[in-house]
Design a protein around this motif. Structure first.
Motif, PDB file in Angstrom:
ATOM      1  N   SER A  28      34.435  87.096  28.227  1.00  0.00           N
ATOM      2  CA  SER A  28      34.440  86.585  26.983  1.00  0.00           C
ATOM      3  C   SER A  28      35.205  85.198  26.918  1.00  0.00           C
ATOM      4  CB  SER A  28      35.390  87.550  26.047  1.00  0.00           C
ATOM      5  OG  SER A  28      36.631  87.475  26.444  1.00  0.00           O
ATOM      6  N   GLN A  29      36.098  84.823  27.974  1.00  0.00           N
ATOM      7  CA  GLN A  29      36.296  83.377  28.388  1.00  0.00           C
ATOM      8  C   GLN A  29      35.460  82.467  28.946  1.00  0.00           C
ATOM      9  OE1 GLN A  29      40.800  83.355  29.606  1.00  0.00           O
ATOM     10  NE2 GLN A  29      40.598  85.633  30.027  1.00  0.00           N
ATOM     11  N   PHE A  30      34.597  82.959  29.655  1.00  0.00           N
ATOM     12  CA  PHE A  30      33.672  82.259  30.574  1.00  0.00           C
ATOM     13  C   PHE A  30      32.691  81.848  29.464  1.00  0.00           C
ATOM     14  CE2 PHE A  30      29.205  82.543  31.794  1.00  0.00           C
ATOM     15  CZ  PHE A  30      29.104  81.703  32.724  1.00  0.00           C
ATOM     16  N   LEU A  31      32.357  82.575  28.382  1.00  0.00           N
ATOM     17  CA  LEU A  31      31.362  82.197  27.420  1.00  0.00           C
ATOM     18  C   LEU A  31      31.855  80.882  26.817  1.00  0.00           C
ATOM     19  CD1 LEU A  31      30.240  85.703  26.099  1.00  0.00           C
ATOM     20  CD2 LEU A  31      28.689  84.088  27.588  1.00  0.00           C
ATOM     21  N   GLN A  32      33.112  80.919  26.359  1.00  0.00           N
ATOM     22  CA  GLN A  32      33.677  79.874  25.699  1.00  0.00           C
ATOM     23  C   GLN A  32      34.022  78.748  26.368  1.00  0.00           C
ATOM     24  OE1 GLN A  32      36.456  81.445  22.229  1.00  0.00           O
ATOM     25  NE2 GLN A  32      36.275  83.277  23.532  1.00  0.00           N
ATOM     26  N   ASP A  33      34.722  79.047  27.745  1.00  0.00           N
ATOM     27  CA  ASP A  33      35.273  77.995  28.422  1.00  0.00           C
ATOM     28  C   ASP A  33      34.245  77.260  29.346  1.00  0.00           C
ATOM     29  OD1 ASP A  33      37.906  78.304  27.441  1.00  0.00           O
ATOM     30  OD2 ASP A  33      38.532  79.389  29.214  1.00  0.00           O
ATOM     31  N   VAL A  34      33.337  77.851  29.716  1.00  0.00           N
ATOM     32  CA  VAL A  34      32.176  77.490  30.556  1.00  0.00           C
ATOM     33  C   VAL A  34      30.845  77.274  29.643  1.00  0.00           C
ATOM     34  CG1 VAL A  34      30.899  77.821  32.634  1.00  0.00           C
ATOM     35  CG2 VAL A  34      33.337  78.307  32.493  1.00  0.00           C
ATOM     36  N   GLY A  35      30.470  78.272  28.922  1.00  0.00           N
ATOM     37  CA  GLY A  35      29.191  78.274  27.894  1.00  0.00           C
ATOM     38  C   GLY A  35      29.363  77.445  27.074  1.00  0.00           C
TER      39      GLY A  35
ATOM     40  N   GLU B 107      45.176  77.710  23.636  1.00  0.00           N
ATOM     41  CA  GLU B 107      45.272  76.443  23.275  1.00  0.00           C
ATOM     42  C   GLU B 107      46.432  76.290  22.267  1.00  0.00           C
ATOM     43  OE1 GLU B 107      42.390  73.444  20.999  1.00  0.00           O
ATOM     44  OE2 GLU B 107      41.468  75.056  21.691  1.00  0.00           O
ATOM     45  N   ASP B 108      46.672  77.129  21.401  1.00  0.00           N
ATOM     46  CA  ASP B 108      47.483  77.144  20.335  1.00  0.00           C
ATOM     47  C   ASP B 108      49.060  77.225  20.882  1.00  0.00           C
ATOM     48  OD1 ASP B 108      48.614  76.694  17.822  1.00  0.00           O
ATOM     49  OD2 ASP B 108      48.153  78.675  17.107  1.00  0.00           O
ATOM     50  N   LEU B 109      49.176  78.429  21.746  1.00  0.00           N
ATOM     51  CA  LEU B 109      50.526  78.607  21.898  1.00  0.00           C
ATOM     52  C   LEU B 109      50.911  78.301  23.580  1.00  0.00           C
ATOM     53  CD1 LEU B 109      50.652  82.438  20.531  1.00  0.00           C
ATOM     54  CD2 LEU B 109      51.528  80.174  19.757  1.00  0.00           C
ATOM     55  N   GLY B 110      49.840  77.932  24.066  1.00  0.00           N
ATOM     56  CA  GLY B 110      50.184  77.628  25.481  1.00  0.00           C
ATOM     57  C   GLY B 110      50.123  78.607  26.502  1.00  0.00           C
ATOM     58  N   GLY B 111      50.779  78.794  27.796  1.00  0.00           N
ATOM     59  CA  GLY B 111      50.795  79.693  28.567  1.00  0.00           C
ATOM     60  C   GLY B 111      49.664  79.656  29.445  1.00  0.00           C
TER      61      GLY B 111
ATOM     62  N   ALA C 297      39.409  85.797  21.187  1.00  0.00           N
ATOM     63  CA  ALA C 297      40.463  84.899  20.469  1.00  0.00           C
ATOM     64  C   ALA C 297      41.339  84.328  21.883  1.00  0.00           C
ATOM     65  CB  ALA C 297      41.303  85.487  19.669  1.00  0.00           C
ATOM     66  N   LEU C 298      41.177  84.640  22.965  1.00  0.00           N
ATOM     67  CA  LEU C 298      42.033  84.334  24.193  1.00  0.00           C
ATOM     68  C   LEU C 298      42.207  82.657  24.255  1.00  0.00           C
ATOM     69  CD1 LEU C 298      41.354  87.288  26.470  1.00  0.00           C
ATOM     70  CD2 LEU C 298      43.466  86.731  25.160  1.00  0.00           C
ATOM     71  N   PRO C 299      40.915  82.063  24.368  1.00  0.00           N
ATOM     72  CA  PRO C 299      41.138  80.640  24.571  1.00  0.00           C
ATOM     73  C   PRO C 299      41.818  79.772  23.264  1.00  0.00           C
ATOM     74  CG  PRO C 299      39.035  81.579  25.089  1.00  0.00           C
ATOM     75  CD  PRO C 299      39.752  82.660  24.507  1.00  0.00           C
ATOM     76  N   SER C 300      41.585  80.367  22.138  1.00  0.00           N
ATOM     77  CA  SER C 300      42.387  79.610  21.047  1.00  0.00           C
ATOM     78  C   SER C 300      43.805  80.036  21.026  1.00  0.00           C
ATOM     79  CB  SER C 300      41.690  80.245  19.749  1.00  0.00           C
ATOM     80  OG  SER C 300      40.385  79.888  19.617  1.00  0.00           O
TER      81      SER C 300
ATOM     82  N   GLU D  13      37.071  81.910  14.423  1.00  0.00           N
ATOM     83  CA  GLU D  13      36.590  80.654  14.122  1.00  0.00           C
ATOM     84  C   GLU D  13      36.585  80.034  12.720  1.00  0.00           C
ATOM     85  OE1 GLU D  13      31.706  79.222  14.352  1.00  0.00           O
ATOM     86  OE2 GLU D  13      32.371  80.791  15.574  1.00  0.00           O
ATOM     87  N   HIS D  14      36.280  81.222  11.909  1.00  0.00           N
ATOM     88  CA  HIS D  14      36.146  80.845  10.412  1.00  0.00           C
ATOM     89  C   HIS D  14      37.674  80.692   9.665  1.00  0.00           C
ATOM     90  CE1 HIS D  14      32.088  80.510  10.353  1.00  0.00           C
ATOM     91  NE2 HIS D  14      31.828  81.778  10.971  1.00  0.00           N
ATOM     92  N   LEU D  15      38.747  81.546  10.274  1.00  0.00           N
ATOM     93  CA  LEU D  15      39.982  81.447   9.760  1.00  0.00           C
ATOM     94  C   LEU D  15      41.039  80.819  10.790  1.00  0.00           C
ATOM     95  CD1 LEU D  15      39.847  84.820   7.718  1.00  0.00           C
ATOM     96  CD2 LEU D  15      39.861  82.479   6.808  1.00  0.00           C
ATOM     97  N   SER D  16      41.459  81.825  11.737  1.00  0.00           N
ATOM     98  CA  SER D  16      42.302  81.354  12.718  1.00  0.00           C
ATOM     99  C   SER D  16      42.478  82.659  13.625  1.00  0.00           C
ATOM    100  CB  SER D  16      43.591  80.882  12.373  1.00  0.00           C
ATOM    101  OG  SER D  16      44.607  81.833  11.751  1.00  0.00           O
ATOM    102  N   TRP D  17      43.014  82.587  14.894  1.00  0.00           N
ATOM    103  CA  TRP D  17      43.382  83.689  15.818  1.00  0.00           C
ATOM    104  C   TRP D  17      44.344  84.609  15.228  1.00  0.00           C
ATOM    105  CZ3 TRP D  17      48.060  84.931  17.328  1.00  0.00           C
ATOM    106  CH2 TRP D  17      49.101  83.676  17.348  1.00  0.00           C
TER     107      TRP D  17
END
Length: 475
Positions: A289-296, A42-46, A36-39, A163-167
């Protein structure tokens, strides 16, 4: 007045159900947040440091307060403190879901760790008190399997909910579970107490502030500069506080972590191996886990599914590792597992690239998963057989706490390497940071293998047969 056999069986069953469900919640929150870290970003910044704290705030408070939680339960009542810990964990989960910003989320995660530190060790002592000795092996096996499932499924559950609800739902899911378990605990668990030692509050304060200083320095080093006053203060001050903790524990009448245990080569070596293993493993999962989302380009759920060859492989490898441990002893199996884990991380470091296809990742994930399975299964036996029977409870708690500390240090250390060499600005930048971070994790796990090789070969071969009397918190 003694309970009738049927009533005792009923109490034992309910205790197993409640303890396993509570353990599942606490174990799940170790890794559920990773996908859930990328989401969240994206939502809270930081930045990267904020993401590190969302993981480390939980593992750090969990680690340093775990043995205090067990002592509080022994002193004031295990059912009472278990229920309090469950309430704290549930309320903090709701606080994390409602967090309006990163600071509030990190604070809620720290309170979650406090609740887990009180609740988790008491699941085992409650089970020990409720289940007859001849059935404890089965009960502990169920408890361990449920906790293993939580760790394996954490990234997948986190990704699916995100993905289906929210982080926010990775935290909301704990609330109805907690709301059901609290009244069940009050109605179905028997109260029990242990010895009434004096609480080691000075030791707890020293180790907590010391570890916080070190992790703070590692997380802020790249952003603030490694020679800045806050970073140097955290690193140097934290190290001095840890040294003071060791000195104090050597002289304390009722230490939270008896230093005399570390005089034994087997106990020292297996705990060093556990800490270093978690440095490499936890930090790598945090970044991968972030690589799979941010890069993959995978969705959170897709990333969780693709992590399964690593996180779920221990469910297959553990029975094999147990059988090999019975035949050859735990030490060679643990060393083999660590070498598998180091090989898997090295393969990851060799293949990661901006255009990497998932099939190219599978061999390294499978090898890493095999390594985890071969490591976890025999470690409990090595820890237990390295101390006297009356010391097994504190030895088990110590090992579990050091593993959680290793996780927090792993996330901080490998993220520091990542941000020094790369970042989130592009796929190329992410890979530039990920590759040296994975080599750092490989080195940590190789050092763990060296430490495990120092465990005497005979350790664990005799007392492994006494499994029903062991506290499998390290399983």
């Amino acid at each position: 007045m003694h309970q009738r056999p049927a009533a005792r069986r009923d109490t034992a069953l309910w205790t197993l159900i409640i303890a396993s469900a509570a353990g599942f919640m606490a174990a799940l929150d170790n890794l559920v947040v990773t996908t859930a870290l990328p989401s969240i970003r994206e939502d809270l910044g930081g930045g990267l440091g904020d993401l590190e704290w969302t993981v480390s705030a939980y593992t750090l408070t969990f680690a340093v307060l775990l043995m205090l939680g067990a002592a509080l339960g022994d002193r004031f009542g295990r059912r009472l403190l278990f229920t309090i810990g469950l309430c704290v964990f549930t309320a903090a989960s709701a606080g994390a879901a409602l967090a309006p910003g990163m600071e509030a989320l990190i604070a809620a995660r720290a309170v979650q760790g406090l609740g887990a530190a009180i609740m988790m060790p008491l699941t085992l002592t409650l089970l020990s008190a409720a289940v007859p000795p001849e059935r404890r092996g089965v009960a502990f096996g169920v408890w361990g399997a449920v906790n293993g499932l939580a760790v394996a499924a954490g990234p997948l559950i986190g990704g699916t909910l995100t993905e289906h609800l929210s982080w926010q739902w990775i935290f909301w899911v704990n609330v109805p579970l907690g709301a059901v378990l609290v009244p069940l605990a009050l109605l179905r668990l028997d109260e029990s107490r242990g010895p009434f030692p004096r609480l080691d509050l000075p030791g707890t304060a020293l180790v907590s502030t010391g570890l916080f200083g070190i992790v703070y320095g590692l997380i802020r080093g790249n952003g603030d500069g490694w020679t800045s006053a806050p970073v140097l203060g955290g690193l140097i001050g934290g190290t001095l506080l840890i040294a003071a903790f060791v000195g104090y524990e050597t002289r304390a009448v009722n230490p939270m972590l008896p230093m005399r245990l570390f005089r034994g080569r087997a106990f020292s070596a297996v705990n060093a191996a556990s800490l270093l293993m978690f440095v490499g493993m936890f930090g790598s999962i945090f970044l991968l886990s972030q690589f799979l989302q941010d890069v993959g380009g995978y969705s959170p759920m897709e990333a969780g599914v693709r992590m399964l060859p690593w996180t779920a492989m221990p469910m297959i490898a553990a029975p094999v590792a147990g059988a090999l441990s019975d035949r050859f002893g735990g030490q060679p199996v643990v060393v083999t597992g660590l070498l598998f884990q180091a090989t898997g991380l090295a393969l990851l470091a060799l293949v990661v690239s901006p255009d990497l296809s998932y099939p190219e990742l599978i061999p390294s994930l499978v090898v890493s998963g095999l390594g985890m399975g071969f490591f976890f299964a025999p470690t409990a036996g090595l820890v237990m057989s390295s101390v006297r029977p009356e010391e097994q409870g504190i030895a088990s708690g110590s090992n579990n706490a050091l593993r959680e500390v290793g996780g927090a240090l792993g996330v901080a250390t490998m993220s520091a390497v990542f941000s020094a060499q790369g970042g989130y600005t592009s796929a190329r930048a992410f890979v530039d940071g990920l590759t040296p971070a994975l080599w750092t994790g490989t080195a940590a796990v190789l050092l763990a293998a060296v430490a495990a090789a120092l465990v005497p070969r005979h350790t664990g071969r005799v007392r492994d047969k006494d499994a029903p009397h062991q506290d499998p918190v390290t399983a």
